[in-house]
Scaffold this motif. Structure first.
Motif, PDB file in Angstrom:
ATOM      1  N   ARG A  98       0.832  -1.207   0.000  1.00 49.09           N
ATOM      2  CA  ARG A  98       0.000   0.000   0.000  1.00 49.09           C
ATOM      3  C   ARG A  98       0.868   1.259   0.000  1.00 49.09           C
ATOM      4  O   ARG A  98       0.551   2.234  -0.688  1.00 49.09           O
ATOM      5  N   LYS A  99       1.975   1.214   0.729  1.00 43.39           N
ATOM      6  CA  LYS A  99       2.885   2.357   0.760  1.00 43.39           C
ATOM      7  C   LYS A  99       3.502   2.592  -0.620  1.00 43.39           C
ATOM      8  O   LYS A  99       3.593   3.734  -1.090  1.00 43.39           O
ATOM      9  N   ARG A 100       3.923   1.496  -1.278  1.00 39.19           N
ATOM     10  CA  ARG A 100       4.522   1.647  -2.616  1.00 39.19           C
ATOM     11  C   ARG A 100       3.505   2.187  -3.619  1.00 39.19           C
ATOM     12  O   ARG A 100       3.824   3.043  -4.448  1.00 39.19           O
ATOM     13  N   ILE A 101       2.285   1.676  -3.556  1.00 37.65           N
ATOM     14  CA  ILE A 101       1.248   2.127  -4.492  1.00 37.65           C
ATOM     15  C   ILE A 101       0.791   3.544  -4.160  1.00 37.65           C
ATOM     16  O   ILE A 101       0.425   4.312  -5.060  1.00 37.65           O
ATOM     17  N   GLY A 102       0.814   3.889  -2.886  1.00 38.18           N
ATOM     18  CA  GLY A 102       0.486   5.247  -2.490  1.00 38.18           C
ATOM     19  C   GLY A 102      -0.992   5.552  -2.466  1.00 38.18           C
ATOM     20  O   GLY A 102      -1.396   6.698  -2.723  1.00 38.18           O
ATOM     21  N   LEU A 103      -1.807   4.560  -2.148  1.00 43.49           N
ATOM     22  CA  LEU A 103      -3.257   4.753  -2.063  1.00 43.49           C
ATOM     23  C   LEU A 103      -3.732   4.447  -0.651  1.00 43.49           C
ATOM     24  O   LEU A 103      -3.125   3.646   0.066  1.00 43.49           O
ATOM     25  N   ASP A 104      -4.843   5.064  -0.269  1.00 42.35           N
ATOM     26  CA  ASP A 104      -5.371   4.863   1.079  1.00 42.35           C
ATOM     27  C   ASP A 104      -5.921   3.455   1.275  1.00 42.35           C
ATOM     28  O   ASP A 104      -5.909   2.924   2.382  1.00 42.35           O
TER      29      ASP A 104
END
Length: 277
Positions: A98-104
């Motif tokens: 989720r951090k790499r993709i950058g979405l909530d």
């Protein structure tokens, strides 16, 4: 039945998942994946499928955030890799993805492969992620009937999706029937048989419809109620793969394609795969 690129399958929990999406396996970070996503968005795609093992989650996320389409219109899938399976390891791996993709939030999170003695523990972690609202739906990939039955014996939430290798040479009819009976949405990876599209029957059908063999296969997927995620970084191919909503295959031609099944895999066997292939 899907009638346009905006058509969506409704999962068992009411979440809507586009019938057609873009797979990004083997796409490199940077210009390649960002260009592919831009082309796909312009062609009407709203679903994008990646995985931790693809090593391009960051590029996909950047392209999605910059594509100009509202987040709620997009459907993003990623997967936990074999080395990260197990309850705590999966929870940690999800946070990294989720951090790499950058979405909530992630729309769909999958177990990538049924690692023996691990996947049930991993599934418990996915249930927690779902219950916590970090993901909108959870599922599995490359699971056969016996894997699904094993999970379903003591799960709180049955898988919403099963993503498997699926194409006319590997129609997996019993698995498709099982998933339909249990309201598990089947999804096809490698639907275009890794480019082996020179089957005479397929080519003959394509010629009659004035379509490419790839378009015929993708239409066959949809008429079998299977979500499909063809991979391409080529803008022309991305557009071609989306141009499958202006025709329907006859029942006779569907049967001809069904008859091509010979249980031929281009990818690993889910019952006998290398842990780190």
């Amino acid at each position: 039945m899907s009638t346009s690129i905006t058509s969506r399958a409704v999962l068992r929990n009411g979440i809507e998942m586009p019938w057609l999406g873009l797979g990004v396996w083997q796409m490199s970070e940077g210009g390649q994946i960002e260009g592919a996503v831009r082309s796909a968005v312009d062609a009407g795609y709203r679903s994008f499928d990646t995985a931790a093992a693809y090593r391009n989650e960051e590029g996909l996320g950047k392209a999605i955030r910059e594509c100009g389409v509202r987040r709620e219109e997009l459907f993003v899938t990623t997967k936990v890799w074999n080395n990260d399976q197990g309850y705590n390891a999966t929870l940690a791996a999800f946070q990294e993805s989720r951090k790499r993709i950058g979405l909530d939030y992630i729309d769909l999170y999958l177990i990538h492969w049924p690692v023996k003695a691990k996947y049930k523990e991993t599934w418990k972690a996915l249930e927690k992620l779902y219950e916590d609202g970090a993901v909108r739906a959870i599922g599995v990939s490359n699971f056969q009937i016996h894997h699904l039955e094993d999970i379903m014996t003591d799960c709180n939430i049955a898988p919403f999706v099963n993503q498997v290798e699926y194409h006319p040479l590997l129609a997996q009819q019993q698995l498709r029937k099982f998933c339909q009976e249990h309201r598990i949405q089947l999804e096809a990876w490698s639907p275009l048989m890794q480019g082996r599209l020179d089957e005479p029957v397929l080519m003959e059908i394509a010629a009659r419809y004035g379509k490419s063999p790839a378009q015929i296969i993708l239409r066959w997927d949809l008429q079998n109620l299977v979500v499909t995620i063809p991979k391409s970084a080529n803008p022309a191919r991305i557009l071609e793969n989306a141009n499958i909503f202006d025709f329907s295959l006859s029942s006779k031609d569907m049967a001809k394609l069904d008859a091509l099944d010979r249980s031929h895999r281009f990818g690993p066997d889910p019952d006998n795969f290398s842990f780190n292939f």
